[in-house]
Enzyme design. Structure first.
Site, short mmCIF file in Angstrom:
data_model
loop_
_atom_site.label_atom_id
_atom_site.label_comp_id
_atom_site.label_asym_id
_atom_site.label_seq_id
_atom_site.Cartn_x
_atom_site.Cartn_y
_atom_site.Cartn_z
N LYS A 16 5.55 18.97 -1.85
CA LYS A 16 4.61 18.65 -4.27
C LYS A 16 3.28 18.69 -3.67
CE LYS A 16 6.04 14.11 -2.10
NZ LYS A 16 7.10 14.76 -0.97
N LYS A 33 -2.17 9.76 -7.76
CA LYS A 33 -0.78 9.66 -6.75
C LYS A 33 -0.78 7.89 -6.07
CE LYS A 33 0.80 10.93 -2.40
NZ LYS A 33 1.55 11.88 -1.32
N ALA A 102 5.35 9.61 -2.81
CA ALA A 102 5.05 10.11 -1.56
C ALA A 102 6.67 9.59 -1.03
CB ALA A 102 4.68 8.36 -1.12
N GLY A 103 6.66 11.36 -0.30
CA GLY A 103 7.95 11.40 0.49
C GLY A 103 8.97 11.51 -0.53
#
Length: 207
Positions: A16, A33, A102-103
């Protein structure tokens, strides 16, 4: 008209951040982010910033910067904080905005919310799929989760060396737009990011 691109993945370690750098460079976009868990000394924001060549992109601070490289809900518990979606405000900008999750989509943020809850209906969603045994299943499940929430602006970007049969079945079953692929690179540099940004720019602009 400016757009917001939400970059998520079929799991963790699928690329990502590299994709975020390519999209940010291609569109000369800003980058945000919301939640960083671990690696605070050299965060994903730092990594993307180091890979960008243009001078237009701006980089915004995390809403939550957690110390431990774990699922955000667990990292937040260690830091004795609770992630609250109301505390995550998207930065105001007149530029395109790239938001990196995230993830995967169902990574928990707290007892109620997951990464998918950060996505807004107007976002252009870029789902990063990386080839490994089980990746077809993970990709199809991720797409189904997005569609079940009513999201329609979804594109798939494949990260890693091409695997035509895998890519074909995923695109056939999902009927989603392929934004292209980023092949495996021996090293990642500004020059590499710029090369792929220029190659994928038209696809991203049309998305």
């Amino acid at each position: 008209m400016t757009k917001t691109y939400f970059i998520t993945g079929i799991g963790t370690e699928v690329g990502k951040t590299i994709v975020s750098a390519v999209v940010t460079e291609a569109l000369r976009a800003d980058y945000f982010k919301p939640i960083q868990a671990g690696d605070l000394e050299y965060s994903d924001t730092d990594k993307v910033k180091a890979l960008i060549s243009n001078s237009k992109s701006k980089f915004f601070n995390n809403a939550y910067a957690l110390k431990t490289p774990m699922s955000p809900h667990a990292a937040a518990e260690i830091d004795e904080v609770t992630i609250d979606l109301k505390s995550i405000s998207r930065p105001k900008t007149q530029n395109h905005l790239v938001i990196e999750g995230a993830g995967g989509l169902m990574v928990p943020l707290n007892n109620k919310d997951c990464i998918i809850d950060l996505i807004e209906k107007t976002d252009k969603i870029i789902l990063v799929s990386r080839h490994y045994l089980g990746s077809i299943n993970h990709t199809l499940l991720s797409v189904e989760a997005l569609k079940n929430r009513g999201f329609t602006n979804i594109g798939i970007l494949f990260n890693g060396n091409e695997h035509p049969t895998t890519e074909r079945i995923i695109l056939d079953k999902t009927q989603l737009l392929s934004l292209g692929s980023i092949p495996e690179e021996s090293q990642i540099s500004k020059e590499v990011i710029l090369k792929h940004a220029e190659r994928l720019k038209l696809n991203l602009e049309k998305f």
